[in-house]
Design a protein around this motif. Structure first.
Motif, PDB file in Angstrom:
ATOM      1  N   ASN A 178      20.103  18.434 -52.300  1.00  0.00           N
ATOM      2  CA  ASN A 178      18.930  18.973 -52.374  1.00  0.00           C
ATOM      3  C   ASN A 178      17.791  18.049 -53.043  1.00  0.00           C
ATOM      4  OD1 ASN A 178      16.633  20.525 -52.259  1.00  0.00           O
ATOM      5  ND2 ASN A 178      17.431  22.218 -53.644  1.00  0.00           N
ATOM      6  N   PRO A 179      17.196  17.193 -52.600  1.00  0.00           N
ATOM      7  CA  PRO A 179      16.181  16.283 -53.148  1.00  0.00           C
ATOM      8  C   PRO A 179      15.130  16.972 -53.560  1.00  0.00           C
ATOM      9  CG  PRO A 179      16.413  15.533 -50.759  1.00  0.00           C
ATOM     10  CD  PRO A 179      17.608  16.980 -51.233  1.00  0.00           C
ATOM     11  N   LYS A 180      14.780  18.123 -52.958  1.00  0.00           N
ATOM     12  CA  LYS A 180      13.450  19.046 -53.187  1.00  0.00           C
ATOM     13  C   LYS A 180      13.711  19.323 -54.834  1.00  0.00           C
ATOM     14  CE  LYS A 180      12.382  20.575 -48.671  1.00  0.00           C
ATOM     15  NZ  LYS A 180      12.622  21.787 -47.866  1.00  0.00           N
ATOM     16  N   ALA A 181      14.810  19.555 -55.375  1.00  0.00           N
ATOM     17  CA  ALA A 181      15.128  19.849 -56.650  1.00  0.00           C
ATOM     18  C   ALA A 181      14.620  18.948 -57.552  1.00  0.00           C
ATOM     19  CB  ALA A 181      16.521  20.225 -56.875  1.00  0.00           C
ATOM     20  N   ILE A 182      14.936  17.707 -57.269  1.00  0.00           N
ATOM     21  CA  ILE A 182      14.632  16.398 -57.957  1.00  0.00           C
ATOM     22  C   ILE A 182      13.026  16.313 -57.869  1.00  0.00           C
ATOM     23  CG2 ILE A 182      14.750  13.881 -57.867  1.00  0.00           C
ATOM     24  CD1 ILE A 182      17.305  13.871 -56.708  1.00  0.00           C
ATOM     25  N   TYR A 183      12.453  16.460 -56.729  1.00  0.00           N
ATOM     26  CA  TYR A 183      11.014  16.274 -56.769  1.00  0.00           C
ATOM     27  C   TYR A 183      10.430  17.384 -57.556  1.00  0.00           C
ATOM     28  CZ  TYR A 183       6.398  16.308 -54.709  1.00  0.00           C
ATOM     29  OH  TYR A 183       5.074  16.099 -54.479  1.00  0.00           O
ATOM     30  N   GLU A 184      10.799  18.649 -57.778  1.00  0.00           N
ATOM     31  CA  GLU A 184      10.226  19.823 -58.522  1.00  0.00           C
ATOM     32  C   GLU A 184      10.366  19.213 -60.015  1.00  0.00           C
ATOM     33  OE1 GLU A 184      10.971  24.252 -59.742  1.00  0.00           O
ATOM     34  OE2 GLU A 184      11.952  23.697 -57.761  1.00  0.00           O
ATOM     35  N   HIS A 185      11.687  18.756 -60.522  1.00  0.00           N
ATOM     36  CA  HIS A 185      11.633  18.311 -61.758  1.00  0.00           C
ATOM     37  C   HIS A 185      10.775  17.073 -62.220  1.00  0.00           C
ATOM     38  CE1 HIS A 185      13.881  17.787 -65.548  1.00  0.00           C
ATOM     39  NE2 HIS A 185      13.793  16.584 -65.268  1.00  0.00           N
ATOM     40  N   VAL A 186      10.567  16.243 -61.375  1.00  0.00           N
ATOM     41  CA  VAL A 186       9.621  14.917 -61.496  1.00  0.00           C
ATOM     42  C   VAL A 186       8.307  15.660 -61.749  1.00  0.00           C
ATOM     43  CG1 VAL A 186       8.723  13.025 -60.655  1.00  0.00           C
ATOM     44  CG2 VAL A 186      11.140  13.287 -60.515  1.00  0.00           C
ATOM     45  N   ALA A 187       7.795  16.574 -60.854  1.00  0.00           N
ATOM     46  CA  ALA A 187       6.488  17.191 -60.926  1.00  0.00           C
ATOM     47  C   ALA A 187       6.425  17.887 -62.284  1.00  0.00           C
ATOM     48  CB  ALA A 187       6.373  18.173 -59.886  1.00  0.00           C
ATOM     49  N   GLN A 188       7.427  18.537 -62.816  1.00  0.00           N
ATOM     50  CA  GLN A 188       6.967  19.190 -64.049  1.00  0.00           C
ATOM     51  C   GLN A 188       7.035  18.212 -65.253  1.00  0.00           C
ATOM     52  OE1 GLN A 188      10.714  21.398 -64.327  1.00  0.00           O
ATOM     53  NE2 GLN A 188       9.925  23.014 -62.781  1.00  0.00           N
ATOM     54  N   TRP A 189       7.466  16.927 -65.150  1.00  0.00           N
ATOM     55  CA  TRP A 189       7.276  16.021 -66.289  1.00  0.00           C
ATOM     56  C   TRP A 189       6.227  14.988 -65.765  1.00  0.00           C
ATOM     57  CZ3 TRP A 189       9.816  15.028 -70.637  1.00  0.00           C
ATOM     58  CH2 TRP A 189      10.708  16.246 -71.068  1.00  0.00           C
ATOM     59  N   ALA A 190       5.400  15.020 -64.785  1.00  0.00           N
ATOM     60  CA  ALA A 190       4.694  14.105 -64.273  1.00  0.00           C
ATOM     61  C   ALA A 190       3.418  13.695 -65.214  1.00  0.00           C
ATOM     62  CB  ALA A 190       3.929  14.556 -62.885  1.00  0.00           C
TER      63      ALA A 190
END
Length: 97
Positions: free
Chosen positions: A60-72
């Protein structure tokens, strides 16, 4: 027909944005480094620097995207999908064999 998802490996390189090291360290220490829905193979911090790497496995690469967005706000990110030797060899053999 059922389509099964194969888990892929990803390598992430992160580095703190200027002025955000303390805030990022506090977030990490309070549990902000968790990765829901993603298996962390390893997390590596470069001593004496403000950067590191994370090796992940997920379907689920969307989970990676979500995590990155939280740390952006705090971190610069580079995310690269990668293959193991066993996964890459048949592809190389097909192209060059």
């Amino acid at each position: 027909m059922t389509i099964s998802k194969k888990k892929m490996l990803y390598v992430q390189h992160w580095s703190f944005k200027t002025g955000y090291h303390q805030k990022g360290a506090e977030k990490f220490l309070s549990g902000g480094g968790d990765y829901p829905g993603v298996e962390i193979i390893g997390r590596y911090h470069a001593p004496g620097s403000l950067e590191g790497w994370i090796v992940l496995k997920t379907d689920n690469p969307k989970a990676i995207y979500e995590h990155v967005a939280q740390w952006a706000e705090l971190l610069n990110w580079e995310t690269t999908p990668v293959f193991t030797d066993e996964e890459a060899a048949p592809i190389v053999a097909k192209v060059y064999g």
